[in-house]
Design an enzyme around this catalytic site. Structure first.
Site: not given
Lengths: 422, 422
Positions: A141-142, A188, A301
């Site tokens: 996801i980053d 995040m 996520r």
């Protein structure tokens, strides 16, 4: 084609299982007799915990269900292989399992740390004359893996974040006018701010978007922040700002550290606590603002109910292409995506990636990928340091297009469960 | 039919705007020339801030968009009318606005506090020989209004909570097996635990459901909690528990108060901080557990992207029925829903509400509703105090059925914005 195996590692995403689906389907198409799954990643493989995925995936309905299931269906791990030159115990165990099960292709779906695993395994195989192929399938996801245009998993998280931020802005702007609140949404992203940046996608003619977005790419200037918030609050309007969990001061101190202790995980990453709480306390005590904090936490996520169709399709295709690459004998590579560019109006200096958005797939040497991180480019952050330019929107918007209709039962999205992984 | 007006009050929900849609459509059908909206509730009305809803809602596409828009589209307020016998300033202003605009029916969508407003206004009208009708339309994610089977807004919040909890359980169970985490999900609900109870709906053959659910209806026994968590953690499995923000000890102390200060709002309600953090700290320091907290925060009342079709339809119908009631001359009433019961097998002692689930609509005296709260019945809580019985499931499951397809643009759900309310 001999047997193959696939595993998942690191933090889950809403699209990580689509890559397993794509690899399974393609391996079967290419005649693999067995497609094994590692239970809880490389750690499971070391211990011989593998299953035959036919049990679950020979039914095409389950393949569809798998694409809609959040979190690593096979279980994940955060297990770092030792340096083989110092301790090769794990390697011997892994190759033993591969050989005993006639597995000659291994696929690992993951982010930076997982690509390190692919690098170690493919290097070990080369050094020891082993024939197996090792291919990494990007997932995070980053969105911080280098070389690839973007990472599967990011689009779905970005879609969920932009949707949730849009709803939170509506909620906040509808509120009591006498005492408007300042909402801080924490998103995040330890070092790369792609996810927090996605909050900017909420802006449209039916949404103002966040009033400010702070990314870890820019040193967080507390004085400038407080000054900006003072200016915003002087307008007596509801405020919503988005911050990345990893924002840090110029001296490297994480904002969350200003609030107390942090811990360190197995990879040496600092565990973040809530930077939003630190800022909310400061805004409340120094500016008298009424604050509210929202941490999107692991929701962002895991939210497959708001997955991006583009993302899920691409994650599937990355799994599919990984099998193609291994089948062609490639090893020590990661699948990458390249955005198609179109020449406009016969002008050789005028190219666009927008009509229509599409990606092609390729492979890239894992040594140039593992342990590197891709940041939001400086020129995509506005000069005041707390916004995103139109270039970011052009990059990210296509990644959140389309919806994956959940399969509903009892009023809730249905998931595939692999019982052996529980 | 003369002109009518509608307003929204208190905390928003994902379905609150559907009631405005239903009231608008029905009032127009019955020949109302103008349907006004109060901007930011009764406080806006006192100040004459009203708009003609035809500007936005004469286009049926916008009515559909309105049903899919979270948070109070007209703006909300938390404004308590004074006791008219002591200070009638607000009342004079309100009736002045109503009379000047030829408005003889007022609808107010809200929870307990908003029903107090309807009670005060209808009582004042009766006492002063005013002809206007005042009807309350129930709305609260908390589901704590008495008499009515349930409250519009609850079903959508419950669906979002159950979906999110299910996704969080998947995420947690997929994690690294060596060091399983204990996740504490904090859910809204000061006094009534309906929302936290909804986490139980995540349980199905593809989801274990939460390991425990703690509601404010039962005194929170810290020793029993720690003992239960010790037993769960001895199994070395990932744990997820759901708690209501309002859980309190037998002596009335809120668990969140054990962690620090709390504030009080305009209605004298205590503002909660995070009870989940208090419990996580305790589990971490005393049992050595690795914990993670997730506060669903305002996400759970704003998530129209996961709204329940049943809920949105009922919210619409409540608005619709409110206009019918006022048109029949009723006043000082709230719309209520009554679940249909079916006689089974010709047995007069055997009734079920399950085949199919359906509600009829009626009205009820506002004096028996305003300021009362409905709790989760004791017999729906398991004897160990940390679970819900099958009766709860039978009650709540039908309320989360069906999905409202969002209208998507640019990859995100589209909302209706009433600019005057911003």
């Amino acid at each position: 084609m001999n047997n193959v195996i696939i595993g998942q590692s690191g933090g889950p995403t809403a699209a990580i299982n689509a890559s397993v689906a794509g690899a399974y389907v393609r391996a079967k198409e290419l005649g693999a007799q067995k497609v094994f799954g590692m239970l809880h990643g490389i750690e499971g493989l070391v211990n011989g915990n593998i299953i035959d995925l036919d049990i679950y995936l020979s039914d095409p309905t389950n393949v569809e269900l798998l694409k809609r299931t959040p979190a690593s269906v096979l279980g994940t791990c955060r297990y770092k292989l030792s340096d083989a030159s110092k301790d090769d115990t794990d390697y011997k165990k892994i190759f033993d399992v591969l050989e005993k099960n006639n597995i000659d292709k291994l696929f690992y779906v993951g982010g930076n740390d997982s690509m390190d695993t692919i690098m170690q395994l493919s290097d070990y195989a080369k050094d020891h004359g082993k024939p197996q192929c090792f291919i990494g399938i990007p997932k995070t996801i980053d969105n911080d893996l280098p070389v690839t245009d973007h990472c599967p998993g990011f689009g779905s998280a970005a879609k969920y974040i932009a949707t949730s931020v849009k709803e939170l802005i509506r909620d906040n702007q509808a509120a009591d006018t006498r005492n408007p609140a300042t909402v801080i949404v924490e998103i995040m992203g330890r070092n790369a701010g792609w996810l927090a940046a996605s909050a900017a996608l909420s802006k449209a003619d039916d949404c103002t978007g966040p009033d400010a977005i702070y990314l870890p790419e820019k040193p967080f200037d507390m004085d400038a922040f407080m000054k900006h918030m003072k200016e915003l609050s002087d307008k007596k309007k509801p405020i919503l700002i988005a911050i990345s969990e990893g924002i840090k001061l110029a001296d490297g101190t994480y904002v969350c550290e200003l609030g107390g202790d942090v811990a360190t995980d197995a990879f040496g990453h600092k565990q973040m606590s809530a930077a939003c709480k630190v800022l909310a306390d400061k805004l409340s005590s120094e500016l008298g603002l009424r604050t509210r904090t929202v941490e999107l936490s692991t929701l962002q996520r895991a939210a497959s109910h708001m997955a991006s169709l583009t993302d899920v399709r691409e994650a599937y295709q990355c799994g599919f292409e990984a099998v193609n690459a291994a089948n062609a004998g490639e090893t020590g590579k990661m699948i990458i995506m390249k955005r198609m560019m179109y020449q406009l109006g016969g002008n050789e200096n005028n190219w666009s990636s927008e009509c229509p958005y599409m990606c092609s797939y390729g492979t890239y040497d894992i040594h140039s990928i593992a342990n590197y991180e891709k940041m939001v480019p400086d020129e995509w952050i506005t000069s005041d340091g707390c916004g995103l330019t139109e270039q970011f929107e052009k990059y990210a918007r296509p990644l959140i297009f389309g919806e994956v209709t959940p399969i509903m039962a009892g009023g809730l999205p249905r998931h595939l469960v692999i019982k052996e992984a529980l």
